[in-house]
Design a protein around this motif. Structure first.
Motif, PDB file in Angstrom:
ATOM      1  N   PRO A  58       0.813  -1.221   0.000  1.00 28.78           N
ATOM      2  CA  PRO A  58       0.000   0.000   0.000  1.00 28.78           C
ATOM      3  C   PRO A  58       0.849   1.275   0.000  1.00 28.78           C
ATOM      4  O   PRO A  58       1.841   1.384   0.705  1.00 28.78           O
ATOM      5  N   ILE A  59       0.485   2.197  -0.811  1.00 28.67           N
ATOM      6  CA  ILE A  59       1.095   3.517  -0.986  1.00 28.67           C
ATOM      7  C   ILE A  59       2.533   3.429  -1.479  1.00 28.67           C
ATOM      8  O   ILE A  59       2.876   3.968  -2.512  1.00 28.67           O
ATOM      9  N   MET A  60       3.385   2.730  -0.773  1.00 23.53           N
ATOM     10  CA  MET A  60       4.806   2.624  -1.142  1.00 23.53           C
ATOM     11  C   MET A  60       4.995   1.934  -2.495  1.00 23.53           C
ATOM     12  O   MET A  60       5.957   2.197  -3.195  1.00 23.53           O
ATOM     13  N   GLY A  61       4.063   1.050  -2.862  1.00 25.54           N
ATOM     14  CA  GLY A  61       4.188   0.288  -4.088  1.00 25.54           C
ATOM     15  C   GLY A  61       4.198   1.144  -5.336  1.00 25.54           C
ATOM     16  O   GLY A  61       4.821   0.796  -6.339  1.00 25.54           O
ATOM     17  N   TYR A  62       3.503   2.263  -5.290  1.00 25.43           N
ATOM     18  CA  TYR A  62       3.452   3.147  -6.459  1.00 25.43           C
ATOM     19  C   TYR A  62       4.445   4.294  -6.359  1.00 25.43           C
ATOM     20  O   TYR A  62       4.523   5.127  -7.256  1.00 25.43           O
ATOM     21  N   LEU A  63       5.205   4.328  -5.294  1.00 24.69           N
ATOM     22  CA  LEU A  63       6.171   5.400  -5.081  1.00 24.69           C
ATOM     23  C   LEU A  63       7.190   5.472  -6.211  1.00 24.69           C
ATOM     24  O   LEU A  63       7.503   6.562  -6.705  1.00 24.69           O
ATOM     25  N   ASP A  64       7.699   4.324  -6.643  1.00 20.83           N
ATOM     26  CA  ASP A  64       8.689   4.338  -7.713  1.00 20.83           C
ATOM     27  C   ASP A  64       8.070   4.817  -9.024  1.00 20.83           C
ATOM     28  O   ASP A  64       8.696   5.563  -9.775  1.00 20.83           O
ATOM     29  N   ASP A  65       6.827   4.421  -9.306  1.00 21.17           N
ATOM     30  CA  ASP A  65       6.174   4.842 -10.535  1.00 21.17           C
ATOM     31  C   ASP A  65       5.868   6.339 -10.529  1.00 21.17           C
ATOM     32  O   ASP A  65       5.947   7.005 -11.559  1.00 21.17           O
ATOM     33  N   ILE A  66       5.530   6.855  -9.377  1.00 22.22           N
ATOM     34  CA  ILE A  66       5.119   8.253  -9.272  1.00 22.22           C
ATOM     35  C   ILE A  66       6.309   9.193  -9.091  1.00 22.22           C
ATOM     36  O   ILE A  66       6.291  10.321  -9.579  1.00 22.22           O
ATOM     37  N   ILE A  67       7.354   8.732  -8.400  1.00 27.25           N
ATOM     38  CA  ILE A  67       8.470   9.621  -8.062  1.00 27.25           C
ATOM     39  C   ILE A  67       9.775   9.229  -8.746  1.00 27.25           C
ATOM     40  O   ILE A  67      10.414  10.060  -9.400  1.00 27.25           O
ATOM     41  N   LEU A  68      10.203   7.985  -8.600  1.00 23.58           N
ATOM     42  CA  LEU A  68      11.530   7.594  -9.082  1.00 23.58           C
ATOM     43  C   LEU A  68      11.694   7.700 -10.604  1.00 23.58           C
ATOM     44  O   LEU A  68      12.690   8.243 -11.086  1.00 23.58           O
ATOM     45  N   ILE A  69      10.727   7.193 -11.353  1.00 20.14           N
ATOM     46  CA  ILE A  69      10.843   7.238 -12.813  1.00 20.14           C
ATOM     47  C   ILE A  69      10.843   8.683 -13.317  1.00 20.14           C
ATOM     48  O   ILE A  69      11.740   9.064 -14.076  1.00 20.14           O
ATOM     49  N   PRO A  70       9.877   9.527 -12.915  1.00 21.26           N
ATOM     50  CA  PRO A  70       9.921  10.915 -13.380  1.00 21.26           C
ATOM     51  C   PRO A  70      11.203  11.659 -12.970  1.00 21.26           C
ATOM     52  O   PRO A  70      11.759  12.421 -13.766  1.00 21.26           O
ATOM     53  N   LEU A  71      11.692  11.421 -11.740  1.00 22.61           N
ATOM     54  CA  LEU A  71      12.933  12.079 -11.317  1.00 22.61           C
ATOM     55  C   LEU A  71      14.120  11.606 -12.153  1.00 22.61           C
ATOM     56  O   LEU A  71      14.985  12.400 -12.526  1.00 22.61           O
ATOM     57  N   GLY A  72      14.166  10.313 -12.439  1.00 22.67           N
ATOM     58  CA  GLY A  72      15.230   9.775 -13.290  1.00 22.67           C
ATOM     59  C   GLY A  72      15.180  10.375 -14.681  1.00 22.67           C
ATOM     60  O   GLY A  72      16.207  10.749 -15.260  1.00 22.67           O
ATOM     61  N   ILE A  73      13.979  10.485 -15.237  1.00 19.55           N
ATOM     62  CA  ILE A  73      13.814  11.072 -16.572  1.00 19.55           C
ATOM     63  C   ILE A  73      14.270  12.523 -16.560  1.00 19.55           C
ATOM     64  O   ILE A  73      15.023  12.958 -17.448  1.00 19.55           O
ATOM     65  N   ILE A  74      13.848  13.286 -15.565  1.00 18.99           N
ATOM     66  CA  ILE A  74      14.231  14.707 -15.478  1.00 18.99           C
ATOM     67  C   ILE A  74      15.747  14.840 -15.375  1.00 18.99           C
ATOM     68  O   ILE A  74      16.348  15.679 -16.058  1.00 18.99           O
ATOM     69  N   LEU A  75      16.373  14.013 -14.551  1.00 15.28           N
ATOM     70  CA  LEU A  75      17.823  14.058 -14.388  1.00 15.28           C
ATOM     71  C   LEU A  75      18.538  13.811 -15.714  1.00 15.28           C
ATOM     72  O   LEU A  75      19.411  14.576 -16.111  1.00 15.28           O
ATOM     73  N   VAL A  76      18.144  12.747 -16.404  1.00 15.67           N
ATOM     74  CA  VAL A  76      18.822  12.406 -17.658  1.00 15.67           C
ATOM     75  C   VAL A  76      18.556  13.472 -18.725  1.00 15.67           C
ATOM     76  O   VAL A  76      19.469  13.841 -19.469  1.00 15.67           O
ATOM     77  N   LEU A  77      17.338  13.995 -18.790  1.00 15.90           N
ATOM     78  CA  LEU A  77      17.044  15.046 -19.766  1.00 15.90           C
ATOM     79  C   LEU A  77      17.909  16.285 -19.533  1.00 15.90           C
ATOM     80  O   LEU A  77      18.338  16.940 -20.488  1.00 15.90           O
TER      81      LEU A  77
END
Length: 125
Positions: A58-77
């Motif tokens: 619960p809640i933590m399971g979507y943390l990577d989808d909501i936060i980690l992927i977008p942050l990784g994309i922003i960093l690489v861009l």
């Protein structure tokens, strides 16, 4: 509520577009090697059906989808040179117009995760 859903859909489309920009940047000859490595990690994780944090938690399971992927994309861009980024945006738009599902890439990613899972299980047994 309807406005929030429309916002989420717009953001999801934006993330999907950005992932394809990373794919183009990975293929570009003027992209630095360290950026290519980070891009391929983000791309593989974004398309992978296996998450760092399982979705059933619960809640933590979507943390990577909501936060980690977008942050990784922003960093690489931000690490991609401006001229390369602009060219990659144009190429991603062209590719999106001629888009087709790439089952081969999905199969390879799934097989890689199955291989890693098999390796980890074999270590413990």
């Amino acid at each position: 509520m309807g406005e929030t859903l429309a916002n989420l859909k717009t953001r999801a489309k934006s993330i999907k577009r950005d992932v394809f920009i990373l794919v183009e940047a990975y293929k570009h000859p003027n992209t630095p090697l360290y950026v290519k490595i980070l891009a391929i990690i983000i791309i593989a994780y974004a398309f992978s059906p296996i998450d760092l944090i399982p979705d059933f938690i619960p809640i933590m399971g979507y943390l990577d989808d909501i936060i980690l992927i977008p942050l990784g994309i922003i960093l690489v861009l931000k690490l991609i040179p401006k001229d390369v980024l602009q060219e990659c945006r144009v190429n991603a738009e062209k590719a999106e117009k001629v888009k087709k599902k790439n089952w081969i890439a999905g199969t390879i990613i799934i097989l890689l995760w199955v291989g890693v899972l098999f390796w980890v299980v074999s270590l413990f047994l």
